[in-house]
Design an enzyme around this catalytic site. Structure first.
Site, short mmCIF file in Angstrom:
data_model
loop_
_atom_site.label_atom_id
_atom_site.label_comp_id
_atom_site.label_asym_id
_atom_site.label_seq_id
_atom_site.Cartn_x
_atom_site.Cartn_y
_atom_site.Cartn_z
N CYS A 286 -22.58 25.77 -3.79
CA CYS A 286 -22.59 26.82 -4.81
C CYS A 286 -21.79 27.99 -4.27
O CYS A 286 -21.49 28.07 -3.08
CB CYS A 286 -24.01 27.28 -5.06
N ARG B 158 -16.15 25.62 -5.44
CA ARG B 158 -17.31 25.31 -4.59
C ARG B 158 -18.43 24.60 -5.35
O ARG B 158 -19.35 24.07 -4.76
CB ARG B 158 -17.88 26.60 -4.00
N TRP C 34 -23.87 24.14 -8.13
CA TRP C 34 -23.65 22.71 -7.98
C TRP C 34 -25.04 22.16 -7.71
O TRP C 34 -25.60 22.34 -6.63
CB TRP C 34 -22.71 22.45 -6.82
N ASN D 154 -27.20 29.98 -2.14
CA ASN D 154 -26.43 28.79 -1.81
C ASN D 154 -27.11 28.12 -0.63
O ASN D 154 -27.39 28.78 0.37
CB ASN D 154 -24.99 29.19 -1.45
N GLY D 155 -27.38 26.81 -0.74
CA GLY D 155 -28.04 26.11 0.36
C GLY D 155 -29.28 25.39 -0.14
O GLY D 155 -29.42 25.14 -1.34
N GLU E 83 -7.72 6.37 1.45
CA GLU E 83 -7.52 7.72 0.92
C GLU E 83 -7.02 7.66 -0.53
O GLU E 83 -7.41 8.47 -1.37
CB GLU E 83 -6.55 8.50 1.83
N LYS F 164 -8.74 9.32 -3.81
CA LYS F 164 -8.04 10.22 -4.75
C LYS F 164 -8.20 9.73 -6.18
O LYS F 164 -8.46 10.52 -7.09
CB LYS F 164 -6.53 10.31 -4.44
N GLU G 79 -11.79 10.38 -7.36
CA GLU G 79 -12.07 11.80 -7.58
C GLU G 79 -11.37 12.34 -8.82
O GLU G 79 -11.93 13.09 -9.60
CB GLU G 79 -11.61 12.63 -6.37
N HIS H 259 -10.88 -12.78 1.67
CA HIS H 259 -12.30 -12.89 2.06
C HIS H 259 -13.20 -12.25 1.00
O HIS H 259 -14.25 -11.71 1.34
CB HIS H 259 -12.52 -12.24 3.43
N LYS I 214 -15.91 21.19 -3.58
CA LYS I 214 -14.90 21.23 -2.53
C LYS I 214 -15.55 21.26 -1.16
O LYS I 214 -15.10 20.62 -0.22
CB LYS I 214 -14.03 22.48 -2.71
C1 G6P Z 1 -16.01 16.97 -0.28
C2 G6P Z 1 -14.76 16.85 -1.12
C3 G6P Z 1 -13.81 15.84 -0.48
C4 G6P Z 1 -13.53 16.25 0.96
C5 G6P Z 1 -14.82 16.32 1.76
C6 G6P Z 1 -14.62 16.83 3.17
O1 G6P Z 1 -16.74 15.80 -0.39
O2 G6P Z 1 -15.08 16.45 -2.43
O3 G6P Z 1 -12.61 15.82 -1.22
O4 G6P Z 1 -12.65 15.34 1.53
O5 G6P Z 1 -15.70 17.23 1.10
O6 G6P Z 1 -14.29 18.18 3.17
P1 G6P Z 1 -13.84 18.97 4.44
O7 G6P Z 1 -13.73 20.40 3.99
O8 G6P Z 1 -14.93 18.78 5.48
O9 G6P Z 1 -12.55 18.40 4.89
#
Ligand code: G6P
Length: 585
Positions: A2, A27, A73, A99-100, A462, A466, A469, A485, A580
């Site tokens: 948050c 956030r 969030w 937040n937390g 990765e 992407k 997400e 497999h 994020k």
């Molecule tokens: C969240 C985001 C991801 C990101 C991950 C790690 O889960 O949605 O996209 O890769 O955090 O974030 P960081 O800031 O630790 O790289």
């Protein structure tokens, strides 16, 4: 997770808070609210994004020059207006944003309920509002009520409380909280982005500190109530860049910035790169950890360091380490990768490794983050603020640094020519038309697989992340040889498979996999510097020194994920349910 914000000054608080919240929406963004102090505490909140809720409820029209705000969030309690912050105490004389997570909120809640304090929401946060109110009712003293409140809270938190007399008080415990110092005004915020438009002077609070803001100005205390002095810091002007500019979305802007961010990766951390390399060379065991995208970068390090420098490094998914702390051998090295430097899972992994006496090094973008503070050596990604929730430029910056470490680890057996790599990335970014066209075709697809061998497997992982997400398409990265497999059973004419296939030692095996898939009717998107009749779509990448393909081949997939989100009319900057910076475990 948050974001929280507070303003104390002589301007109108609500519009300032709403602007700050818009900038920090990355956030967390399922609901939003603002409370200000006029004659009494006034409060508006609702479900949705900041701009939408503001259009509907006019959060920014609340009067008063003191206020607090929040984007949520959800963790405790579903996404509803009542669960949105700010939360008033049951008498309405105090309102808080948090937040937390408060681990002992149930215990506090039932204690307070027995004392007659009422709760309206399902959140853990409301316990803070009523606990503060209870302590204030007992003492009639804000400072004492803050000390008593934080002494009862278990978990991790940053919160800002607004009292009936217009005092703001905020506490930090394992969640970020920064004070912005303006002209006759103060800000309290989870991120400098909350106030960067107004001031670039900041005070970074430490864990276990709280502040009070009232007519007497700003005072900082530790949780025992002893005064604390802090220097102010000038925040990098770079943060002011957090605008979309001419781009439709931050994500597209950030993808497009990569030709320059790759050059800047680790640029001002040369000494740290040298020292980290030295430590790795002489260490008995080296671990590398991260979450999400940062973990995929850690996987790339494993392949590169092993192949080019004969250095063994064990990648660990950060969130897994608490379940097998014995993984970390005593006196080893843990390299933690994190864009934000605030991911709770990464911080917890660091905590665990420290117990085994490990040396902690980090690769981070936010140099003032908790992770940077926890590390004995810090390598800065230097890629500027990344607002889009899905990591793009931070990933290639992480790789850029990993390549620089590889170069030093193998005594120059590879030469990192950032300018050349940057040129190749620019070339991929030149023309989006083919990728846009493929994104249209993928609009109704539900599953997509991405195949890559050796170091291209982490890129496949990765890529899958992407696509998940940004486009909400189910996507899976597969190490090429594993196709037979299991995954081969899934191949039919409804399936798309992306083949990461640059012209290196993996090329012909991966091409064979593509043929096996094609024979089962699936459509093939080939990412390669060489054409092939097996590809239904060929996304051409430039030919580069083979060690650097991972940095180039991820770019078209970032674009494809972005344009798939556009095709589906979803917001690429703020994917549903994600945040994020995940500061909860
Ligand atoms: C969240 C985001 C991801 C990101 C991950 C790690 O889960 O949605 O996209 O890769 O955090 O974030 P960081 O800031 O630790 O790289």
């Amino acid at each position: 997770m948050c974001s929280i914000i507070g303003y104390y000054g002589n301007g109108l608080a609500a519009p300032i808070l709403v602007r700050g919240l818009k900038r920090m929406e990355y956030r967390g963004y399922d609901s939003v609210g603002v409370a200000t102090k006029d004659k009494a505490i006034l409060l508006k909140k609702g479900v949705g994004k900041v701009a939408d809720v503001n259009n509907l409820l006019h959060l920014d029209s609340l009067p008063g020059s003191v206020g607090i705000g929040h984007t949520r969030w959800a963790t405790h309690g579903s996404v509803t207006d009542v669960n949105a912050h700010p939360h008033p105490s049951s008498s309405g004389q105090i309102a808080i944003v948090h937040n937390g997570i408060i681990d002992n909120y149930e215990e506090l809640k039932s204690e307070l309920q027995q004392k007659g304090y009422q709760f309206k929401s399902q959140t853990d946060s409301e316990a803070i509002a009523n606990l503060l109110q209870f302590n204030y009712d007992q003492t009639q003293d804000i400072k004492k009520s803050m000390i008593q409140t934080v002494s009862r809270l278990k978990g991790h938190y940053a919160f800002v409380a607004m009292f009936q007399d217009g005092t703001l008080s905020a506490a930090r415990y394992h969640e970020p909280l920064i004070v912005g110092v303006g002209k006759r005004s103060y800000f309290l915020s989870s991120d400098v982005l909350g106030f960067i438009e107004k001031t670039d002077v900041a005070i970074y609070l430490d864990n276990g500190e709280f502040v009070m803001l009232n007519k007497g100005g700003l005072e900082i205390y530790d949780f025992e109530g002893r005064p604390v002095k802090h220097q102010t810091t000038k925040v990098s002007k770079e943060f002011a860049d957090a605008y979309k500019g001419d781009y439709a979305h931050f994500t597209l802007k950030e993808i497009s910035e990569q030709p320059s961010t790759i050059i800047r990766a680790g640029e001002s951390s040369g000494d740290a790169i040298n020292s980290v390399t030295d430590f790795i060379k002489h260490a008995k065991s080296v671990y590398i950890t991260g979450s999400g995208t940062s973990y995929n970068a850690a996987l790339v390090a494993k392949y590169l360091w092993q192949k080019y420098a004969k250095v063994k490094v064990e990648p660990i998914i950060s969130s897994e380490l608490s379940f097998s702390p014995e993984t970390v051998e005593p006196n080893s090295i843990l390299i933690a990768i994190s864009q934000s430097g605030e991911s709770a899972d990464v911080l917890e992994a660091v905590n665990i490794a420290r117990k085994s006496n490990a040396k902690i090094f980090s690769i981070v973008n936010i140099l003032t983050s908790s992770l940077a503070q926890e590390s004995s050596l810090v390598i800065g990604m230097n890629c500027g603020p990344e607002i889009g929730v899905a990591a793009t430029k931070s990933f290639t910056s992480q790789l850029g640094i990993i390549y620089k470490i590889t170069e030093k680890l193998c005594d120059g057996c590879i030469k990192v020519d950032s300018a050349k790599i940057s040129e190749a990335v620019s070339e991929v970014l030149l023309d989006h038309s083919k990728i846009k066209h493929i994104a249209k075709e993928l609009r109704d697809i539900t599953d997509i697989y991405i195949l890559g061998r050796a170091v291209h497997y982490p890129i496949a992982a990765e890529s899958a992340l992407k696509l998940k997400e940004l486009s909400y398409i189910h996507a899976e990265g597969i190490p090429g040889g594993e196709l037979k497999h299991g995954p081969l059973a899934l191949m039919d004419s409804n399936v798309y498979v992306i083949i990461i296939n640059p012209g290196d030692h993996t090329y012909s095996d991966t091409l064979t996999s593509a043929r096996e898939i094609k024979a089962r009717g699936a459509k093939i998107i080939g990412i390669s510097n060489k054409p092939s009749d097996v590809y239904d779509h060929w996304i051409e990448i430039p030919t580069v020194d083979e060690v650097f393909y991972p940095l180039i081949e991820i770019i078209p997939i970032q674009l494809l994920s972005y344009y798939s989100a556009i095709e589906k009319n979803t917001d690429p900057d703020y994917p549903r349910n994600l945040a994020k910076s995940v500061t909860v475990k």
